[in-house]
Design a protein around this motif. Structure first.
Motif, PDB file in Angstrom:
ATOM      1  N   ALA A 180      -2.820   3.863 -10.278  1.00  0.00           N
ATOM      2  CA  ALA A 180      -2.424   3.885  -8.871  1.00  0.00           C
ATOM      3  C   ALA A 180      -1.797   5.224  -8.497  1.00  0.00           C
ATOM      4  O   ALA A 180      -1.039   5.809  -9.274  1.00  0.00           O
ATOM      5  CB  ALA A 180      -1.426   2.771  -8.581  1.00  0.00           C
ATOM      6  N   PHE A 181      -2.132   5.680  -7.297  1.00  0.00           N
ATOM      7  CA  PHE A 181      -1.493   6.855  -6.711  1.00  0.00           C
ATOM      8  C   PHE A 181      -1.214   6.547  -5.252  1.00  0.00           C
ATOM      9  O   PHE A 181      -2.093   6.080  -4.523  1.00  0.00           O
ATOM     10  CB  PHE A 181      -2.382   8.097  -6.791  1.00  0.00           C
ATOM     11  N   ILE A 182       0.011   6.823  -4.828  1.00  0.00           N
ATOM     12  CA  ILE A 182       0.385   6.717  -3.415  1.00  0.00           C
ATOM     13  C   ILE A 182       0.929   8.070  -2.995  1.00  0.00           C
ATOM     14  O   ILE A 182       1.876   8.576  -3.595  1.00  0.00           O
ATOM     15  CB  ILE A 182       1.459   5.640  -3.172  1.00  0.00           C
ATOM     16  N   GLY A 183       0.316   8.673  -1.981  1.00  0.00           N
ATOM     17  CA  GLY A 183       0.802   9.929  -1.426  1.00  0.00           C
ATOM     18  C   GLY A 183       1.675   9.650  -0.226  1.00  0.00           C
ATOM     19  O   GLY A 183       1.349   8.793   0.601  1.00  0.00           O
ATOM     20  N   LEU A 184       2.788  10.368  -0.114  1.00  0.00           N
ATOM     21  CA  LEU A 184       3.746  10.205   0.971  1.00  0.00           C
ATOM     22  C   LEU A 184       3.898  11.512   1.745  1.00  0.00           C
ATOM     23  O   LEU A 184       3.696  12.589   1.186  1.00  0.00           O
ATOM     24  CB  LEU A 184       5.116   9.803   0.423  1.00  0.00           C
ATOM     25  N   VAL A 185       4.299  11.428   3.007  1.00  0.00           N
ATOM     26  CA  VAL A 185       4.598  12.623   3.800  1.00  0.00           C
ATOM     27  C   VAL A 185       5.921  13.194   3.294  1.00  0.00           C
ATOM     28  O   VAL A 185       6.949  12.518   3.331  1.00  0.00           O
ATOM     29  CB  VAL A 185       4.708  12.291   5.307  1.00  0.00           C
ATOM     30  N   ARG A 186       5.845  14.422   2.783  1.00  0.00           N
ATOM     31  CA  ARG A 186       7.053  15.097   2.293  1.00  0.00           C
ATOM     32  C   ARG A 186       7.823  15.689   3.468  1.00  0.00           C
ATOM     33  O   ARG A 186       7.228  16.122   4.456  1.00  0.00           O
ATOM     34  CB  ARG A 186       6.686  16.232   1.336  1.00  0.00           C
ATOM     35  N   GLY A 187       9.120  15.786   3.331  1.00  0.00           N
ATOM     36  CA  GLY A 187       9.965  16.363   4.372  1.00  0.00           C
ATOM     37  C   GLY A 187      10.219  17.837   4.166  1.00  0.00           C
ATOM     38  O   GLY A 187      11.307  18.327   4.444  1.00  0.00           O
TER      39      GLY A 187
ATOM     40  N   PRO B 275       5.298   9.840  10.170  1.00  0.00           N
ATOM     41  CA  PRO B 275       6.617  10.452   9.970  1.00  0.00           C
ATOM     42  C   PRO B 275       6.888  10.742   8.494  1.00  0.00           C
ATOM     43  O   PRO B 275       6.221  10.200   7.600  1.00  0.00           O
ATOM     44  CB  PRO B 275       7.579   9.384  10.502  1.00  0.00           C
ATOM     45  N   VAL B 276       7.864  11.578   8.241  1.00  0.00           N
ATOM     46  CA  VAL B 276       8.294  11.884   6.877  1.00  0.00           C
ATOM     47  C   VAL B 276       8.603  10.577   6.152  1.00  0.00           C
ATOM     48  O   VAL B 276       9.227   9.667   6.696  1.00  0.00           O
ATOM     49  CB  VAL B 276       9.530  12.807   6.890  1.00  0.00           C
ATOM     50  N   GLY B 277       8.101  10.472   4.923  1.00  0.00           N
ATOM     51  CA  GLY B 277       8.324   9.286   4.097  1.00  0.00           C
ATOM     52  C   GLY B 277       7.233   8.238   4.208  1.00  0.00           C
ATOM     53  O   GLY B 277       7.161   7.322   3.392  1.00  0.00           O
ATOM     54  N   ALA B 278       6.363   8.360   5.203  1.00  0.00           N
ATOM     55  CA  ALA B 278       5.291   7.373   5.394  1.00  0.00           C
ATOM     56  C   ALA B 278       4.209   7.555   4.329  1.00  0.00           C
ATOM     57  O   ALA B 278       3.905   8.671   3.923  1.00  0.00           O
ATOM     58  CB  ALA B 278       4.675   7.519   6.780  1.00  0.00           C
ATOM     59  N   PRO B 279       3.606   6.448   3.889  1.00  0.00           N
ATOM     60  CA  PRO B 279       2.480   6.574   2.956  1.00  0.00           C
ATOM     61  C   PRO B 279       1.246   7.110   3.677  1.00  0.00           C
ATOM     62  O   PRO B 279       0.953   6.703   4.794  1.00  0.00           O
ATOM     63  CB  PRO B 279       2.258   5.141   2.464  1.00  0.00           C
ATOM     64  N   ILE B 280       0.543   8.052   3.025  1.00  0.00           N
ATOM     65  CA  ILE B 280      -0.661   8.660   3.594  1.00  0.00           C
ATOM     66  C   ILE B 280      -1.907   8.102   2.923  1.00  0.00           C
ATOM     67  O   ILE B 280      -2.885   7.797   3.586  1.00  0.00           O
ATOM     68  CB  ILE B 280      -0.684  10.186   3.378  1.00  0.00           C
ATOM     69  N   VAL B 281      -1.876   8.035   1.597  1.00  0.00           N
ATOM     70  CA  VAL B 281      -3.089   7.709   0.850  1.00  0.00           C
ATOM     71  C   VAL B 281      -2.769   6.783  -0.321  1.00  0.00           C
ATOM     72  O   VAL B 281      -1.700   6.886  -0.925  1.00  0.00           O
ATOM     73  CB  VAL B 281      -3.805   8.989   0.354  1.00  0.00           C
ATOM     74  N   LEU B 282      -3.700   5.890  -0.595  1.00  0.00           N
ATOM     75  CA  LEU B 282      -3.617   5.006  -1.749  1.00  0.00           C
ATOM     76  C   LEU B 282      -4.921   5.107  -2.512  1.00  0.00           C
ATOM     77  O   LEU B 282      -5.999   4.979  -1.921  1.00  0.00           O
ATOM     78  CB  LEU B 282      -3.396   3.549  -1.315  1.00  0.00           C
ATOM     79  N   VAL B 283      -4.829   5.370  -3.802  1.00  0.00           N
ATOM     80  CA  VAL B 283      -5.991   5.364  -4.689  1.00  0.00           C
ATOM     81  C   VAL B 283      -5.685   4.386  -5.814  1.00  0.00           C
ATOM     82  O   VAL B 283      -4.661   4.524  -6.496  1.00  0.00           O
ATOM     83  CB  VAL B 283      -6.285   6.765  -5.277  1.00  0.00           C
ATOM     84  N   LEU B 284      -6.562   3.401  -5.980  1.00  0.00           N
ATOM     85  CA  LEU B 284      -6.456   2.442  -7.081  1.00  0.00           C
ATOM     86  C   LEU B 284      -7.775   2.449  -7.835  1.00  0.00           C
ATOM     87  O   LEU B 284      -8.839   2.291  -7.218  1.00  0.00           O
ATOM     88  CB  LEU B 284      -6.194   1.025  -6.557  1.00  0.00           C
ATOM     89  N   CYS B 285      -7.706   2.633  -9.137  1.00  0.00           N
ATOM     90  CA  CYS B 285      -8.902   2.624  -9.975  1.00  0.00           C
ATOM     91  C   CYS B 285      -8.717   1.588 -11.067  1.00  0.00           C
ATOM     92  O   CYS B 285      -7.750   1.658 -11.839  1.00  0.00           O
ATOM     93  CB  CYS B 285      -9.134   3.998 -10.588  1.00  0.00           C
ATOM     94  N   ALA B 286      -9.630   0.622 -11.129  1.00  0.00           N
ATOM     95  CA  ALA B 286      -9.571  -0.454 -12.112  1.00  0.00           C
ATOM     96  C   ALA B 286     -10.649  -0.231 -13.168  1.00  0.00           C
ATOM     97  O   ALA B 286     -11.805   0.042 -12.852  1.00  0.00           O
ATOM     98  CB  ALA B 286      -9.771  -1.807 -11.428  1.00  0.00           C
ATOM     99  N   ALA B 287     -10.240  -0.386 -14.427  1.00  0.00           N
ATOM    100  CA  ALA B 287     -11.164  -0.212 -15.545  1.00  0.00           C
ATOM    101  C   ALA B 287     -10.779  -1.198 -16.645  1.00  0.00           C
ATOM    102  O   ALA B 287      -9.728  -1.852 -16.585  1.00  0.00           O
ATOM    103  CB  ALA B 287     -11.095   1.222 -16.067  1.00  0.00           C
ATOM    104  N   ALA B 288     -11.620  -1.282 -17.641  1.00  0.00           N
ATOM    105  CA  ALA B 288     -11.340  -2.174 -18.772  1.00  0.00           C
ATOM    106  C   ALA B 288     -10.149  -1.672 -19.581  1.00  0.00           C
ATOM    107  O   ALA B 288      -9.429  -2.464 -20.190  1.00  0.00           O
ATOM    108  CB  ALA B 288     -12.576  -2.304 -19.657  1.00  0.00           C
ATOM    109  N   HIS B 289      -9.921  -0.361 -19.561  1.00  0.00           N
ATOM    110  CA  HIS B 289      -8.844   0.239 -20.361  1.00  0.00           C
ATOM    111  C   HIS B 289      -7.993   1.173 -19.519  1.00  0.00           C
ATOM    112  O   HIS B 289      -8.494   1.830 -18.604  1.00  0.00           O
ATOM    113  CB  HIS B 289      -9.438   0.997 -21.555  1.00  0.00           C
ATOM    114  N   ARG B 290      -6.712   1.258 -19.848  1.00  0.00           N
ATOM    115  CA  ARG B 290      -5.755   2.026 -19.046  1.00  0.00           C
ATOM    116  C   ARG B 290      -6.090   3.509 -18.959  1.00  0.00           C
ATOM    117  O   ARG B 290      -5.930   4.127 -17.918  1.00  0.00           O
ATOM    118  CB  ARG B 290      -4.337   1.833 -19.561  1.00  0.00           C
ATOM    119  N   GLY B 291      -6.553   4.105 -20.069  1.00  0.00           N
ATOM    120  CA  GLY B 291      -6.857   5.534 -20.057  1.00  0.00           C
ATOM    121  C   GLY B 291      -7.886   5.886 -19.004  1.00  0.00           C
ATOM    122  O   GLY B 291      -7.723   6.848 -18.247  1.00  0.00           O
TER     123      GLY B 291
END
Length: 156
Positions: A33-40, A86-102
């Motif tokens: 998982a990756f969540i990008g936020l608006v930096r201040g 606004p600053v602090g708001a989430p911009i982007v979400l990336v979720l990648c599901a696989a059989a293994h964590r790597g």
């Protein structure tokens, strides 16, 4: 591979999106998982994002397809917000599901690195005093995408 790509003004729920991927019925062993936020940065008030409808989703789909093949993904969700955030708001979400964590973690890095450099979004920084400036491409983003080698999404 189950793919969900959304470009929207509305926010998203990390819990709901992870639950959706976990319930796919596939043999999911890990979700990166990756969540990008608006930096201040430097007194920023908000970030305004624009996109080219259709073209944006198409490029994201190409990036996800390449990640799916390269990392043997079972599912991938990419949600990118547009509009004034606004600053602090989430911009982007990336979720990648696989059989293994790597694979899930590597694919997440791959998708966000290519998303930053290849998806057609335009970003404007808005400041409290009314000034604004368009954000130029950053060399650090290009370098991050280059670490995945020359086989970028344009070849997908």
């Amino acid at each position: 591979m189950l793919v969900d790509i959304r470009v929207q003004e509305e926010t998203f729920s990390l819990d709901a999106e992870i639950a959706r991927l976990a319930a796919t019925g596939f043999d999911v062993g890990g979700i990166g998982a990756f969540i990008g936020l608006v930096r201040g940065d430097a007194g920023l008030a908000a970030l305004a994002l624009e996109h080219y409808p259709g073209m944006t989703e198409s490029m994201i789909a190409r990036i996800v397809a390449q990640a799916g093949t390269r990392f043997d993904l079972l599912a991938c969700t990419v949600i990118h917000r547009v509009g004034r955030l606004p600053v602090g708001a989430p911009i982007v979400l990336v979720l990648c599901a696989a059989a293994h964590r790597g694979a899930a973690l590597e694919a997440t890095g791959f998708v966000i690195d290519w998303l930053k450099t290849q998806a057609p979004f335009w970003k404007r920084e808005d400041y409290p005093d009314g000034q604004a400036r368009w954000v130029a491409a950053r060399e650090s983003d290009e370098a991050a995408a280059a670490r995945w080698d020359a086989g970028g999404p344009s070849e997908a």
